[in-house]
Design a protein around this motif. Structure first.
Motif, PDB file in Angstrom:
ATOM      1  N   ALA A 248     -16.191 -90.084  33.403  1.00 37.07           N
ATOM      2  CA  ALA A 248     -17.466 -89.969  32.882  1.00 37.07           C
ATOM      3  C   ALA A 248     -17.587 -89.450  31.659  1.00 37.07           C
ATOM      4  N   LEU A 249     -16.938 -88.184  31.428  1.00 33.81           N
ATOM      5  CA  LEU A 249     -16.603 -87.294  30.280  1.00 33.81           C
ATOM      6  C   LEU A 249     -15.086 -87.492  29.648  1.00 33.81           C
ATOM      7  N   SER A 250     -14.936 -87.465  28.706  1.00 31.07           N
ATOM      8  CA  SER A 250     -13.332 -87.319  28.250  1.00 31.07           C
ATOM      9  C   SER A 250     -13.564 -86.544  26.624  1.00 31.07           C
ATOM     10  N   GLY A 251     -12.307 -86.351  26.257  1.00 29.89           N
ATOM     11  CA  GLY A 251     -12.173 -85.972  24.815  1.00 29.89           C
ATOM     12  C   GLY A 251     -12.325 -84.455  24.856  1.00 29.89           C
ATOM     13  N   SER A 252     -13.126 -83.790  23.921  1.00 24.08           N
ATOM     14  CA  SER A 252     -13.167 -82.537  23.473  1.00 24.08           C
ATOM     15  C   SER A 252     -14.143 -81.806  24.350  1.00 24.08           C
ATOM     16  N   ARG A 253     -13.979 -80.760  24.897  1.00 23.64           N
ATOM     17  CA  ARG A 253     -14.839 -80.030  25.646  1.00 23.64           C
ATOM     18  C   ARG A 253     -16.099 -79.665  24.754  1.00 23.64           C
ATOM     19  N   ARG A 306     -21.784 -90.631  22.711  1.00 25.63           N
ATOM     20  CA  ARG A 306     -22.250 -89.167  22.728  1.00 25.63           C
ATOM     21  C   ARG A 306     -23.775 -89.229  22.981  1.00 25.63           C
ATOM     22  N   ALA A 307     -24.294 -90.243  23.384  1.00 22.42           N
ATOM     23  CA  ALA A 307     -25.781 -90.492  23.813  1.00 22.42           C
ATOM     24  C   ALA A 307     -25.944 -91.675  24.588  1.00 22.42           C
TER      25      ALA A 307
END
Length: 350
Positions: A248-253, A306-307
């Motif tokens: 559900a989330l990926s990449g940079s914290r 991102r949204a």
């Protein structure tokens, strides 16, 4: 630099009113494109539009550059004052299946594609209106209870466009032609809250499945303007039958990407920990949402990575002046989807 006319509404949304000079520059480019094209629905137009976008007034090109490269503290941006001629565009269509060539909205369509092309390359989906770049979003009575753009009697819940697909758009634009019903577009961004370490570990792992939404099914794509190519839906069928787990989330914290569709997404079977984490994420979006009532001439840019966005319940004025929005998808990496397009210069992903 950010222009002094840019004003925050409420995070994650900022507003940029077009200046008279910017409007004049847009109209001049629309004149040039309208002299050569009677439709926005061709690869040739999209190429010409991409080149013309390089001639937009510098403040608009700078705004697009800063937005798409995350220099601005927002994941959605509202441009106000895009020309929409209420008398020329005619009645609101009763359905998304409207004409592609020489529509009364041609100038408005060109202007939207032109401004949106400042963010990337416009494209369409073969499994959604046969690849149409610029979709109509209008209330459809038979779909009023569905999680579709034509719905109205239920909240359109949090989603990224085409969250199920690895080549989903980076950005989308929505332009309002009419919204006399005052329906609200709702937005939330991952930047507005922190994700604890234990939840990040779950949400950033491939422990979720996202099914294609129903707008990509054959029965939602029957048209009077094209013959349905049933073979185009074969990959969609496989995605339903054997969904591939994704995070559900990926990449940079610090600046993560999100892949969410509340209505069509769940944890893999039996993973109660992942489902609880996903429910927490949806709860955070609910707690940090903002809303905007789009007015005619409003163009909303949304960062689709991102949204999340959605829409309030509303009562349509079914008829010639009901709510009427237009939507365009753009990608910053058209080359990446080449294996899923008909040929190298085509802009329709299968």
């Amino acid at each position: 630099m950010t222009h002094s006319t840019d004003t925050p509404v409420r995070a994650p949304l900022h507003v940029h009113p077009l200046t008279p000079r910017e409007c004049a520059g847009i109209e001049q480019l629309v004149d040039q494109l309208a002299a050569s094209f009677g439709s926005v629905e061709t690869s040739e137009f999209a190429d010409a539009c991409a080149l013309a976008a390089q001639e937009l007034p510098r403040p608009l090109r700078e705004l697009a550059h800063r937005f798409k490269h995350l220099h601005l503290p927002c994941s959605a941006l509202l441009i106000r004052g895009v020309p929409v001629d209420d008398s020329r565009i005619g009645p609101s269509p009763a359905h998304w299946d409207a004409t592609w060539r020489n529509p009364p909205t041609l100038r408005e369509e060109i202007a939207q594609c032109l401004l949106t092309s400042a963010l990337g390359e416009i494209f369409g989906w073969r499994t959604q209106e046969n690849g149409r770049f610029l979709r109509h979003i209008v209330p459809i009575e038979r779909d009023r209870g569905e999680q579709l753009g034509g719905g109205s009697s239920v909240t359109l819940v949090w989603h990224n466009e085409e969250a199920f697909h690895e080549h989903r758009c980076d950005f989308l634009s929505i332009v309002c032609y009419r919204n006399e019903e005052r329906a609200e577009t709702i937005l939330a961004t991952i930047d507005d809250f922190d994700v604890p370490d234990d939840l990040w570990a779950v949400l950033s792992a491939p422990r979720f499945v996202v099914l294609p939404d129903t707008s990509h099914l054959p029965d939602q794509n029957i048209s009077a303007h094209w013959r349905l190519d049933d073979d185009a839906f074969e990959r969609i069928r496989r995605m339903y039958a054997e969904p591939c787990p994704v995070p559900a989330l990926s990449g940079s914290r610090r600046r993560p990407f999100i892949q969410v569709d509340e209505a069509y997404m769940r944890a893999v079977d039996g993973d109660t920990q992942a489902q609880a984490a996903f429910d927490w994420l949806i709860g955070r979006f609910n707690a940090h949402k903002c809303s905007v009532v789009l007015e005619p001439g409003d163009m909303l840019w949304i960062d689709n990575k991102r949204a999340v966005h959605g829409r309030s319940v509303y009562q349509p004025n079914y008829g010639p002046r009901h709510r009427w929005l237009r939507r365009v998808n753009v990608t910053m990496n058209l080359r990446g989807s080449m294996p899923l397009r008909e040929h190298a210069v085509a802009r329709h992903i299968v």
